[in-house]
Design a protein around this motif. Structure first.
Motif, PDB file in Angstrom:
ATOM      1  N   GLU A 168       0.844  -1.195   0.000  1.00 39.23           N
ATOM      2  CA  GLU A 168       0.000   0.000   0.000  1.00 39.23           C
ATOM      3  C   GLU A 168       0.878   1.244   0.000  1.00 39.23           C
ATOM      4  N   ASP A 169       0.440   2.276  -0.725  1.00 40.63           N
ATOM      5  CA  ASP A 169       1.109   3.578  -0.685  1.00 40.63           C
ATOM      6  C   ASP A 169       0.385   4.480   0.306  1.00 40.63           C
ATOM      7  N   ILE A 170       1.150   5.084   1.220  1.00 36.92           N
ATOM      8  CA  ILE A 170       0.582   5.981   2.227  1.00 36.92           C
ATOM      9  C   ILE A 170       1.388   7.272   2.206  1.00 36.92           C
ATOM     10  N   LYS A 171       0.766   8.345   1.768  1.00 36.22           N
ATOM     11  CA  LYS A 171       1.419   9.657   1.682  1.00 36.22           C
ATOM     12  C   LYS A 171       2.800   9.553   1.021  1.00 36.22           C
ATOM     13  N   LYS A 172       2.801   8.949  -0.130  1.00 41.40           N
ATOM     14  CA  LYS A 172       3.973   8.819  -0.994  1.00 41.40           C
ATOM     15  C   LYS A 172       5.017   7.798  -0.526  1.00 41.40           C
ATOM     16  N   SER A 173       4.858   7.240   0.671  1.00 41.05           N
ATOM     17  CA  SER A 173       5.726   6.139   1.093  1.00 41.05           C
ATOM     18  C   SER A 173       5.079   4.816   0.686  1.00 41.05           C
ATOM     19  N   ARG A 174       5.908   3.891   0.246  1.00 39.46           N
ATOM     20  CA  ARG A 174       5.401   2.562  -0.123  1.00 39.46           C
ATOM     21  C   ARG A 174       5.647   1.600   1.020  1.00 39.46           C
ATOM     22  N   PHE A 175       4.610   0.921   1.443  1.00 38.58           N
ATOM     23  CA  PHE A 175       4.695  -0.084   2.504  1.00 38.58           C
ATOM     24  C   PHE A 175       4.401  -1.458   1.907  1.00 38.58           C
ATOM     25  N   GLN A 176       5.305  -2.384   2.130  1.00 39.89           N
ATOM     26  CA  GLN A 176       5.164  -3.752   1.614  1.00 39.89           C
ATOM     27  C   GLN A 176       5.251  -4.702   2.805  1.00 39.89           C
ATOM     28  N   THR A 177       4.223  -5.510   2.999  1.00 39.86           N
ATOM     29  CA  THR A 177       4.137  -6.377   4.173  1.00 39.86           C
ATOM     30  C   THR A 177       4.140  -7.843   3.774  1.00 39.86           C
ATOM     31  N   PHE A 178       4.898  -8.636   4.531  1.00 41.23           N
ATOM     32  CA  PHE A 178       4.902 -10.090   4.382  1.00 41.23           C
ATOM     33  C   PHE A 178       4.547 -10.721   5.727  1.00 41.23           C
ATOM     34  N   ALA A 179       3.595 -11.630   5.728  1.00 38.02           N
ATOM     35  CA  ALA A 179       3.265 -12.436   6.905  1.00 38.02           C
ATOM     36  C   ALA A 179       3.717 -13.857   6.598  1.00 38.02           C
ATOM     37  N   ILE A 180       4.592 -14.394   7.448  1.00 40.01           N
ATOM     38  CA  ILE A 180       5.292 -15.633   7.123  1.00 40.01           C
ATOM     39  C   ILE A 180       5.207 -16.603   8.305  1.00 40.01           C
ATOM     40  N   PRO A 181       4.812 -17.855   8.083  1.00 33.62           N
ATOM     41  CA  PRO A 181       4.804 -18.836   9.184  1.00 33.62           C
ATOM     42  C   PRO A 181       6.229 -19.260   9.541  1.00 33.62           C
ATOM     43  N   VAL A 182       6.495 -19.406  10.828  1.00 34.88           N
ATOM     44  CA  VAL A 182       7.814 -19.834  11.309  1.00 34.88           C
ATOM     45  C   VAL A 182       7.617 -20.818  12.463  1.00 34.88           C
ATOM     46  N   GLU A 183       8.641 -21.634  12.700  1.00 34.36           N
ATOM     47  CA  GLU A 183       8.580 -22.585  13.814  1.00 34.36           C
ATOM     48  C   GLU A 183       9.660 -22.332  14.856  1.00 34.36           C
ATOM     49  N   THR A 184      10.801 -21.778  14.436  1.00 36.34           N
ATOM     50  CA  THR A 184      11.917 -21.583  15.355  1.00 36.34           C
ATOM     51  C   THR A 184      12.554 -20.212  15.132  1.00 36.34           C
ATOM     52  N   GLU A 185      13.371 -19.794  16.093  1.00 36.67           N
ATOM     53  CA  GLU A 185      14.096 -18.536  15.939  1.00 36.67           C
ATOM     54  C   GLU A 185      15.094 -18.633  14.788  1.00 36.67           C
TER      55      GLU A 185
END
Length: 212
Positions: A29-46
């Motif tokens: 999504e673009d918010i006031k000219k900044s671009r935000f890119q989000t990833f939600a990723i499954p994980v099991e360990t550090e």
């Protein structure tokens, strides 16, 4: 109306369930000219988190902010944004969706318009929240790490059993046979333990990695 102890147990069982996400999703999504890119990723360990953050490293971004939760363990990072404006809102979104075993990474490319602290909180928390609207939630099944030994002649049978149950494993060959380390669901333990005893005629048993 009170339904009795069976009904109460059903409620408690539901409350105790934990949920994670089935697969990685992305939202932008673009918010006031900044671009935000989000990833939600499954994980099991550090270690999974570390490897994913290395894989997703992008030097073209202005900020790469993230939060993760695995069981009761949590971490978050503002990556140069004002303290509390990025990582913590992302974590709040994870917890607000009652998810665990998940990493949420939000990349920002600055577009020249300052958002202010409130705007940053809304942008990072909001884009994380919109990404989580796209995920498929699944019940988190507890897994444990186990190990066992077997002879070379027994290994094909036990290997087939592991493959049939979709169990992830590693094997190490040595002079006297095969050593196996596997990650199994808790409900698979008894069946696998019995199979190992049957095939090895009681000589070997399934062990936890921390067993003596």
């Amino acid at each position: 109306m009170f339904k009795g102890s069976g009904y109460l147990n059903l409620i408690l069982s539901w409350v105790s369930m934990s949920f994670t996400i089935l697969e990685t999703v992305a939202y932008e999504e673009d918010i006031k000219k900044s671009r935000f890119q989000t990833f939600a990723i499954p994980v099991e360990t550090e270690e999974d988190v570390k490897n994913i953050l290395d894989d997703y490293k992008d030097t073209s971004t202005t900020h790469q902010c993230w939060a993760w939760k695995i069981g009761h363990n949590i971490r978050f990072n503002d990556d140069g944004e004002p303290s509390g404006t990025a990582g913590r809102p992302i974590l709040a979104t994870i917890e607000g969706n009652e998810l665990t075993n998940i990493l949420v990474l939000v990349n920002r490319w600055y577009g020249g318009v300052k958002l202010g602290t409130g705007g940053l909180v809304r942008a990072y928390g909001g884009t994380a929240g919109k990404a989580l609207l796209l995920v498929e939630k699944i019940e988190l099944v507890e897994k444990i790490e186990v190990c066992f030994e077997c002879n070379f002649s027994e290994w094909p049978i036990l290997q087939y059993e592991l493959l049939q149950q979709d169990i992830i494993f590693t094997e190490e060959y040595h002079a006297n046979g095969v050593g196996v380390v596997a990650k199994i669901q808790v409900h698979q333990k008894d069946t696998l333990a019995q199979k190992i005893q049957d095939i090895t005629r009681g000589r070997e048993r399934l062990k936890g990695l921390d067993d003596d």
